[in-house]
Design an enzyme around this catalytic site. Structure first.
Site, PDB file in Angstrom:
ATOM      1  CD  GLU A  42      -3.551   7.729  18.609  1.00  0.00           C
ATOM      2  OE1 GLU A  42      -3.863   8.283  19.698  1.00  0.00           O
ATOM      3  OE2 GLU A  42      -4.002   8.112  17.516  1.00  0.00           O
ATOM      4  CE1 TYR A  56       0.494   4.858   6.390  1.00  0.00           C
ATOM      5  CE2 TYR A  56      -0.367   4.425   4.189  1.00  0.00           C
ATOM      6  CZ  TYR A  56      -0.518   4.967   5.444  1.00  0.00           C
ATOM      7  OH  TYR A  56      -1.682   5.623   5.775  1.00  0.00           O
ATOM      8  NE  ARG A 110      -2.229   1.419   3.732  1.00  0.00           N
ATOM      9  CZ  ARG A 110      -2.739   1.932   4.845  1.00  0.00           C
ATOM     10  NH1 ARG A 110      -2.370   1.474   6.030  1.00  0.00           N
ATOM     11  NH2 ARG A 110      -3.628   2.884   4.775  1.00  0.00           N
ATOM     12  NE  ARG A 115      -1.131  10.460   4.978  1.00  0.00           N
ATOM     13  CZ  ARG A 115      -1.524   9.184   5.027  1.00  0.00           C
ATOM     14  NH1 ARG A 115      -1.255   8.452   6.102  1.00  0.00           N
ATOM     15  NH2 ARG A 115      -2.168   8.637   4.021  1.00  0.00           N
TER      16      ARG A 115
END
Ligand code: DQA
Length: 143
Positions: free
Chosen positions: A97, A22, A17, A106
């Site tokens: 997190e 990433y 992806r 983004r």
């Protein structure tokens, strides 16, 4: 000390992806990375991934009384899921997190995180190293 690592939807597609966002390392690489970090710190860990919100809620509920800390990358559910937030609040397990990408740079819809309303530590934009930072934080505080 036992840590549960939870990864949300599409993280199983790492390596395939959006590599510009990433990177090219795979989900399997991420699991090995996290397991090595935990083993170096003599921490027991279990890594879980699901594309389904309810399954993630159940996995969090199953941490109650079983795990000392949670590291979670809720992926897209970060920005939508009150159910995941409520599950974390319900079990009250210390949580960090993580986001691989720098979500604040983004799209606008990625700027808000429900999970951040509970998580005591948030690491963004550091790739795999973000998981290490989150694990080290929890180990230092709770081991
Ligand atoms: C992500 C960021 C989220 O906005 C996105 O939906 C993901 C991955 C990250 O790790 O950068 O799937 O959580």
């Amino acid at each position: 000390m036992k840590i549960k690592i939870i990864n949300g939807p599409n993280l199983n597609m790492l390596g395939i992806r959006e590599p510009d966002v990433y990177g090219r390392q795979t989900y399997k690489d991420l699991v090995s990375f996290v397991e090595n970090v935990c083993s170096e710190l003599s921490v027991e860990c279990s890594v879980y991934q699901s594309n389904h919100e309810g399954d993630i809620v159940t996995e969090i509920q199953n941490c109650y009384g079983e795990y000392d800390a949670i590291v979670i990358n809720p992926a897209a559910y970060t920005h939508t899921s009150v159910a995941i937030l409520d599950a974390l609040k319900a079990v009250s397990v210390p949580t960090a997190e993580v986001h691989l990408s720098e979500v604040s740079e983004r799209e606008d819809f990625r700027h808000f995180s429900y999970v951040s309303l509970y998580a005591e530590k948030v690491v963004t934009g550091k790739g795999f190293d973000g998981y290490k930072e989150a694990i080290c934080y929890l180990v230092e505080k709770y081991k």
